[in-house]
Design a protein around this motif. Structure first.
Motif, PDB file in Angstrom:
ATOM      1  N   VAL A  39       0.962  -1.259  -0.097  1.00  0.00           N
ATOM      2  CA  VAL A  39       0.057   0.077   0.012  1.00  0.00           C
ATOM      3  C   VAL A  39       0.910   1.291  -0.047  1.00  0.00           C
ATOM      4  O   VAL A  39       0.510   2.279  -0.933  1.00  0.00           O
ATOM      5  CB  VAL A  39      -0.966  -0.027   1.338  1.00  0.00           C
ATOM      6  CG1 VAL A  39      -1.647   1.319   1.329  1.00  0.00           C
ATOM      7  CG2 VAL A  39      -1.995  -0.951   1.064  1.00  0.00           C
ATOM      8  N   TRP A  40       1.678   1.288   0.881  1.00  0.00           N
ATOM      9  CA  TRP A  40       2.862   2.347   1.000  1.00  0.00           C
ATOM     10  C   TRP A  40       3.583   2.569  -0.301  1.00  0.00           C
ATOM     11  O   TRP A  40       3.890   3.674  -0.702  1.00  0.00           O
ATOM     12  CB  TRP A  40       3.669   2.435   2.316  1.00  0.00           C
ATOM     13  CG  TRP A  40       2.748   2.559   3.427  1.00  0.00           C
ATOM     14  CD1 TRP A  40       2.541   1.703   4.417  1.00  0.00           C
ATOM     15  CD2 TRP A  40       2.478   4.003   3.626  1.00  0.00           C
ATOM     16  NE1 TRP A  40       1.853   2.331   5.532  1.00  0.00           N
ATOM     17  CE2 TRP A  40       1.737   3.729   5.139  1.00  0.00           C
ATOM     18  CE3 TRP A  40       2.322   5.167   3.330  1.00  0.00           C
ATOM     19  CZ2 TRP A  40       1.061   4.735   5.845  1.00  0.00           C
ATOM     20  CZ3 TRP A  40       1.596   6.260   3.820  1.00  0.00           C
ATOM     21  CH2 TRP A  40       1.086   5.877   5.138  1.00  0.00           C
ATOM     22  N   ARG A  41       4.161   1.373  -0.904  1.00  0.00           N
ATOM     23  CA  ARG A  41       4.813   1.331  -2.215  1.00  0.00           C
ATOM     24  C   ARG A  41       3.914   1.867  -3.218  1.00  0.00           C
ATOM     25  O   ARG A  41       4.359   2.887  -3.963  1.00  0.00           O
ATOM     26  CB  ARG A  41       5.285  -0.058  -2.394  1.00  0.00           C
ATOM     27  CG  ARG A  41       6.143   0.028  -3.630  1.00  0.00           C
ATOM     28  CD  ARG A  41       7.004  -1.525  -3.893  1.00  0.00           C
ATOM     29  NE  ARG A  41       6.122  -2.585  -3.818  1.00  0.00           N
ATOM     30  CZ  ARG A  41       5.844  -3.497  -3.259  1.00  0.00           C
ATOM     31  NH1 ARG A  41       6.104  -3.420  -1.890  1.00  0.00           N
ATOM     32  NH2 ARG A  41       4.964  -4.339  -3.361  1.00  0.00           N
ATOM     33  N   ASN A  42       2.744   1.685  -3.299  1.00  0.00           N
ATOM     34  CA  ASN A  42       1.956   2.251  -4.283  1.00  0.00           C
ATOM     35  C   ASN A  42       1.661   3.693  -4.233  1.00  0.00           C
ATOM     36  O   ASN A  42       1.736   4.449  -5.293  1.00  0.00           O
ATOM     37  CB  ASN A  42       0.461   1.567  -4.096  1.00  0.00           C
ATOM     38  CG  ASN A  42      -0.320   1.867  -5.497  1.00  0.00           C
ATOM     39  OD1 ASN A  42      -0.208   1.249  -6.483  1.00  0.00           O
ATOM     40  ND2 ASN A  42      -1.547   2.532  -5.186  1.00  0.00           N
ATOM     41  N   ILE A  43       1.633   4.133  -2.724  1.00  0.00           N
ATOM     42  CA  ILE A  43       1.292   5.518  -2.661  1.00  0.00           C
ATOM     43  C   ILE A  43       2.673   6.161  -3.138  1.00  0.00           C
ATOM     44  O   ILE A  43       2.581   7.370  -3.586  1.00  0.00           O
ATOM     45  CB  ILE A  43       1.029   5.708  -1.274  1.00  0.00           C
ATOM     46  CG1 ILE A  43      -0.404   5.395  -0.787  1.00  0.00           C
ATOM     47  CG2 ILE A  43       1.265   7.335  -0.853  1.00  0.00           C
ATOM     48  CD1 ILE A  43      -0.807   5.340   0.761  1.00  0.00           C
ATOM     49  N   LEU A  44       3.725   5.757  -2.599  1.00  0.00           N
ATOM     50  CA  LEU A  44       5.146   6.334  -2.809  1.00  0.00           C
ATOM     51  C   LEU A  44       5.603   6.337  -4.147  1.00  0.00           C
ATOM     52  O   LEU A  44       5.802   7.477  -4.817  1.00  0.00           O
ATOM     53  CB  LEU A  44       6.189   5.607  -2.114  1.00  0.00           C
ATOM     54  CG  LEU A  44       7.675   6.053  -2.423  1.00  0.00           C
ATOM     55  CD1 LEU A  44       7.633   7.336  -1.877  1.00  0.00           C
ATOM     56  CD2 LEU A  44       8.763   5.276  -1.783  1.00  0.00           C
ATOM     57  N   VAL A  45       5.235   5.318  -4.991  1.00  0.00           N
ATOM     58  CA  VAL A  45       5.554   5.375  -6.445  1.00  0.00           C
ATOM     59  C   VAL A  45       4.536   6.061  -7.340  1.00  0.00           C
ATOM     60  O   VAL A  45       4.843   6.735  -8.098  1.00  0.00           O
ATOM     61  CB  VAL A  45       5.698   3.763  -6.897  1.00  0.00           C
ATOM     62  CG1 VAL A  45       5.967   3.690  -8.501  1.00  0.00           C
ATOM     63  CG2 VAL A  45       7.081   2.964  -6.114  1.00  0.00           C
ATOM     64  N   ARG A  46       3.311   5.704  -7.027  1.00  0.00           N
ATOM     65  CA  ARG A  46       2.237   5.779  -8.283  1.00  0.00           C
ATOM     66  C   ARG A  46       1.800   7.492  -7.868  1.00  0.00           C
ATOM     67  O   ARG A  46       1.234   8.011  -8.627  1.00  0.00           O
ATOM     68  CB  ARG A  46       1.163   4.924  -8.477  1.00  0.00           C
ATOM     69  CG  ARG A  46       1.690   3.762  -8.913  1.00  0.00           C
ATOM     70  CD  ARG A  46       0.919   2.602  -8.975  1.00  0.00           C
ATOM     71  NE  ARG A  46       1.167   1.654  -9.955  1.00  0.00           N
ATOM     72  CZ  ARG A  46       1.076   0.140  -9.870  1.00  0.00           C
ATOM     73  NH1 ARG A  46      -0.072   0.024  -8.917  1.00  0.00           N
ATOM     74  NH2 ARG A  46       1.410  -0.806 -10.650  1.00  0.00           N
ATOM     75  N   ILE A 190      22.438   0.611  -2.344  1.00  0.00           N
ATOM     76  CA  ILE A 190      21.255   0.018  -1.875  1.00  0.00           C
ATOM     77  C   ILE A 190      20.984   0.574  -0.539  1.00  0.00           C
ATOM     78  O   ILE A 190      21.912   0.943   0.191  1.00  0.00           O
ATOM     79  CB  ILE A 190      21.338  -1.493  -2.157  1.00  0.00           C
ATOM     80  CG1 ILE A 190      22.532  -2.134  -1.241  1.00  0.00           C
ATOM     81  CG2 ILE A 190      21.443  -1.897  -3.484  1.00  0.00           C
ATOM     82  CD1 ILE A 190      22.587  -3.545  -1.025  1.00  0.00           C
ATOM     83  N   PRO A 191      19.717   0.435   0.221  1.00  0.00           N
ATOM     84  CA  PRO A 191      19.425   0.850   1.479  1.00  0.00           C
ATOM     85  C   PRO A 191      20.103  -0.211   2.376  1.00  0.00           C
ATOM     86  O   PRO A 191      20.309  -1.320   1.850  1.00  0.00           O
ATOM     87  CB  PRO A 191      18.118   0.711   1.417  1.00  0.00           C
ATOM     88  CG  PRO A 191      17.553   0.764   0.094  1.00  0.00           C
ATOM     89  CD  PRO A 191      18.600  -0.077  -0.614  1.00  0.00           C
ATOM     90  N   GLY A 255      15.402   9.180   2.387  1.00  0.00           N
ATOM     91  CA  GLY A 255      14.733   8.482   3.311  1.00  0.00           C
ATOM     92  C   GLY A 255      15.621   7.694   4.090  1.00  0.00           C
ATOM     93  O   GLY A 255      16.586   8.150   4.747  1.00  0.00           O
ATOM     94  N   ASP A 256      15.536   6.324   4.295  1.00  0.00           N
ATOM     95  CA  ASP A 256      16.387   5.434   4.936  1.00  0.00           C
ATOM     96  C   ASP A 256      17.834   5.586   4.814  1.00  0.00           C
ATOM     97  O   ASP A 256      18.083   5.744   3.445  1.00  0.00           O
ATOM     98  CB  ASP A 256      15.934   4.067   4.917  1.00  0.00           C
ATOM     99  CG  ASP A 256      14.716   3.623   5.633  1.00  0.00           C
ATOM    100  OD1 ASP A 256      14.342   4.528   6.422  1.00  0.00           O
ATOM    101  OD2 ASP A 256      14.178   2.727   5.116  1.00  0.00           O
TER     102      ASP A 256
END
Length: 343
Positions: A39-46, A190-191, A255-256
């Motif tokens: 869900v968060w990936r969708n918000i972040l990316v899209r 990479i993180p 971010g991280d």
């Protein structure tokens, strides 16, 4: 019948925002690239990244695009053709992202009667966002569409003597006419959390500068250990002075924390320390791509010179170097005859 599947990163079909957007969507929605809740990936990316990034990325791609197409695709195809000439097995090329799909490459092999495939992820080092996602995707497509096909995977070859020798020879050849103060091995970033996630022991990887030197099964899947090992082995192979070689990490998202030191920070630091003639090699890739050609060869040079540097040389990836093709041919042909893989 045996055959070989080569897999590289991929590319948009053209340097336009229209084609870059779906490519970035597939890439960034990969749970092994941005490893957060879907869900968060969708918000972040899209919801955020894809609102602005496609236009900027398209402009970057346009700066490095060749007449024949995407440099990474063209180079990978040239490498594939050269490899075909040195083996009697069918060889197919697929991409993890984009229109040159892994499924189509597997179908190409199946149509030629191949039922025993050597998968070659074209990454020297293991990382969940590169090597691992390729292997997982190939296995998914094999199970769904080619259930009778057998898969064997060539493991990360970062410390293989053949690879180290051919990489070292490339570097030596490129530096023949370049007087340098420093050589920077710049690897894809990479993180830090990816390092810990890839640790099968759950406790070895501390990213503290010491754990990479303590022998552990964790090193089999530790990107940080493997890239530093590559630098050390090349340095030893070429007899490079300790104080003239270092490693860093390029490309990161906000971010991280990501692996350090950051390459762009090093570009700023070196001239201040009197290291004004810099050579940069990017061994995380075997084929030049957007990240090497635009970020390092173009933007990196600009940043270094603006910081006070005087001479800058970007050393290309192995690409379709004949010696590198010969190494890969040796590996795949040995597998065909004996079933053995290089270590």
């Amino acid at each position: 019948m045996k055959g070989v599947l080569l897999v590289n990163l991929g590319s948009p079909d053209s340097p336009t925002a229209k084609d870059v957007k779906p490519y970035l969507d597939e890439f960034l929605m990969d749970e092994r690239v941005i490893d957060v809740n879907k869900v968060w990936r969708n918000i972040l990316v899209r919801g955020i990244i894809l609102q602005t990034r496609p236009k900027k990325s398209a402009e970057a791609y346009a700066k490095i695009w060749w007449e024949e197409g995407s440099p990474l695709i063209v180079i990978s195809e040239r490498f594939t053709e050269k490899l075909r000439a040195q083996t009697n097995m069918p060889v197919a090329l697929g991409m993890r992202y984009g229109s040159m799909t892994i499924k189509n490459a597997l179908q190409e092999l199946a149509d030629k009667g191949v039922d025993d495939v050597l998968l070659v992820p074209l990454y020297p080092h293991y990382a969940m966002s590169s090597f691992e996602t390729v292997v997982v995707k190939v296995m998914e497509d094999q199970r769904q569409f080619f259930p009778n096909m057998r898969l064997t995977t060539l493991q990360a070859f970062y410390k293989n003597p053949d690879y180290i020798k051919v990489l070292s020879k490339l570097i030596a050849d490129e530096l023949k006419d370049f007087e340098y103060d420093h050589i920077l091995f710049s690897y894809h970033g990479i993180p830090e959390r990816h390092i810990r996630k890839s640790d099968p022991t759950g406790y070895h990887c501390k990213i503290d500068g010491s754990c990479c030197k303590v022998n552990s099964v964790a090193h089999n899947t530790c990107y940080r250990h493997q890239v530093y090992a590559t630098t050390e082995m090349v340095k030893k192979e070429l007899g490079l002075p300790e104080d003239k070689v270092s490693s860093s990490f390029q490309s990161r998202l906000a971010g991280d924390p990501w692996l350090k030191p950051y390459t762009d920070y090093e570009f700023e630091r070196f001239p201040k320390e009197g290291k004004k003639r810099l050579a940069v090699i990017t061994p995380a890739f075997v084929s030049d791509c957007l990240e090497t050609l635009e970020e390092i060869a173009m933007e990196g040079k600009k940043q270094f010179l603006e910081a006070g540097g005087t001479d800058y040389k970007h050393i290309p990836c192995l690409n379709d170097n004949d010696a590198w093709v010969g190494v890969m041919a040796k590996w795949v042909n040995e597998w065909q005859v004996t079933g053995a893989l290089p270590s």
